[in-house]
Design a protein around this motif. Sequence first.
Motif, PDB file in Angstrom:
ATOM      1  N   ASN A 195       0.605  -1.278  -0.079  1.00  0.00           N
ATOM      2  CA  ASN A 195      -0.071   0.107  -0.110  1.00  0.00           C
ATOM      3  C   ASN A 195       1.567   1.223  -0.634  1.00  0.00           C
ATOM      4  O   ASN A 195       0.839   1.950  -0.282  1.00  0.00           O
ATOM      5  N   ALA A 198       2.202   2.174  -3.475  1.00  0.00           N
ATOM      6  CA  ALA A 198       1.556   3.006  -4.372  1.00  0.00           C
ATOM      7  C   ALA A 198       1.138   4.736  -3.719  1.00  0.00           C
ATOM      8  O   ALA A 198       0.730   4.953  -4.363  1.00  0.00           O
ATOM      9  N   GLN A 250       0.136   8.716  -5.178  1.00  0.00           N
ATOM     10  CA  GLN A 250      -0.979   8.475  -5.091  1.00  0.00           C
ATOM     11  C   GLN A 250      -1.491  10.067  -4.307  1.00  0.00           C
ATOM     12  O   GLN A 250      -2.622  10.495  -4.301  1.00  0.00           O
ATOM     13  N   TYR A 282      -6.550   3.324   2.423  1.00  0.00           N
ATOM     14  CA  TYR A 282      -5.912   2.379   2.667  1.00  0.00           C
ATOM     15  C   TYR A 282      -5.719   1.729   4.197  1.00  0.00           C
ATOM     16  O   TYR A 282      -6.431   1.601   5.221  1.00  0.00           O
ATOM     17  N   LEU A 291      -1.970  -7.195  -3.155  1.00  0.00           N
ATOM     18  CA  LEU A 291      -2.828  -5.673  -3.089  1.00  0.00           C
ATOM     19  C   LEU A 291      -3.912  -5.784  -4.218  1.00  0.00           C
ATOM     20  O   LEU A 291      -4.265  -6.267  -5.453  1.00  0.00           O
ATOM     21  N   THR A 317      -9.422   3.659  -1.386  1.00  0.00           N
ATOM     22  CA  THR A 317      -7.996   3.311  -2.828  1.00  0.00           C
ATOM     23  C   THR A 317      -7.546   1.653  -2.699  1.00  0.00           C
ATOM     24  O   THR A 317      -7.315   1.985  -3.760  1.00  0.00           O
ATOM     25  N   SER A 318      -6.903   1.517  -1.029  1.00  0.00           N
ATOM     26  CA  SER A 318      -6.800  -0.148  -1.946  1.00  0.00           C
ATOM     27  C   SER A 318      -6.563  -0.622  -0.549  1.00  0.00           C
ATOM     28  O   SER A 318      -6.498  -0.124   0.542  1.00  0.00           O
ATOM     29  N   THR A 323      -7.336  -3.061  -5.631  1.00  0.00           N
ATOM     30  CA  THR A 323      -7.497  -2.089  -6.008  1.00  0.00           C
ATOM     31  C   THR A 323      -8.379  -2.161  -6.914  1.00  0.00           C
ATOM     32  O   THR A 323      -9.205  -3.404  -6.942  1.00  0.00           O
ATOM     33  N   LYS A 324      -9.061  -1.234  -7.326  1.00  0.00           N
ATOM     34  CA  LYS A 324     -10.216  -1.197  -8.195  1.00  0.00           C
ATOM     35  C   LYS A 324     -10.387  -1.996  -9.397  1.00  0.00           C
ATOM     36  O   LYS A 324     -10.889  -2.364 -10.166  1.00  0.00           O
ATOM     37  N   ASP A 325      -8.580  -2.079 -10.480  1.00  0.00           N
ATOM     38  CA  ASP A 325      -8.292  -2.789 -11.282  1.00  0.00           C
ATOM     39  C   ASP A 325      -8.875  -4.490 -11.179  1.00  0.00           C
ATOM     40  O   ASP A 325      -8.651  -4.902 -12.036  1.00  0.00           O
ATOM     41  N   ILE A 362     -13.808  -0.516  -2.093  1.00  0.00           N
ATOM     42  CA  ILE A 362     -12.934  -0.244  -3.084  1.00  0.00           C
ATOM     43  C   ILE A 362     -13.111  -0.305  -4.592  1.00  0.00           C
ATOM     44  O   ILE A 362     -13.469   1.088  -5.280  1.00  0.00           O
TER      45      ILE A 362
END
Length: 332
Positions: free
Chosen positions: A154, A157, A161, A257, A312, A275-276, A314-316, A269
Amino acid sequence: MKKTLVTLVSMLLVTGMLAGCGNSDTANSANGGEKSNSGDKVYKIAYIARAQSDSFAAWLANAVKEEAKKYPDIKLEVFDGQANDDKENSMIENAITNKFDLVIVQPNNGEAQRPYVEKVIKAGKFAITTNARISGIEGASSVDADPYEQAGVNARAAVDQIPQNAKVVVLNGPSGNFHADKRRESWQKEFFDKRPDVQIVGEQIANWNKDEAMKYMEDWVQANDRIDAVISMNDNMAAGAIEAVKDNSKFDGMLAYGVDGTLEAFQLIKEGKMTSTCLQNAFELAEKLLDTSNKLLTGAEKQVDTDIGNPLITKDNVEEYIALLEKAEALK
């Protein structure tokens, strides 16, 4: 005739009682295991959870119960430490008294539980510490994750960010807890030391608790015109901070986070409110806990120390993991 019959029945009853006592005496194996009706050895394991009110601790306890079903030679009992050192320590002592063959401890405060885990070893029983491990107990095993790296994925990243000259708040786990301390250390080295422009406008110990985190965040919101990011050592506290500002448009776009990978965090998320997080997979922990227990109890290993991975989220990639957490919710 009647007298003879009564005497015969009495003799049969006594013989049966003696046979029953004999079975009871031989039920325990040399290393503590009981025997099932089929004569196979059955081992008693006590799993002592930190606090079932904690979303991750509940997930882990339920995953351990589910995984134990795969081992017919293991009988598992789960106990709730209720986030109370005295209660958890008492439960560890009770597990020794009640002759459990192996005790798995999820510490509330590692140093507070250390002498009691040492008692398990001194009593000739196996001990495993998990989430977080208690290091340095001779003869004890551990199954855990790397808390420094959990926070590190986190923090590294966040370096790119979190905006310049940001104001952030920090929510910590219990002081003395291995995971809490190592995650905070990681954020310091991997983020704050690299971003001296960032100002910490609030930092508190919220004990992994959502409600405590919410109260601290409410205070910080009153004292600050903006908060750019919430840096939390677990998802539960991050969710509490997010809840505190959900109706306040001034904090739209605030980064947040966490660590654990709870279903709530995944949903936040997905909605763009968090965020993550770093997934601490309770199913993977449970698999390793039962595998380690089996190896210790059957004599395949004398001591085991092992870790799980630190992905990790994330939104991805969150959609890939939501199904995993829905499975976890189904265990409750």
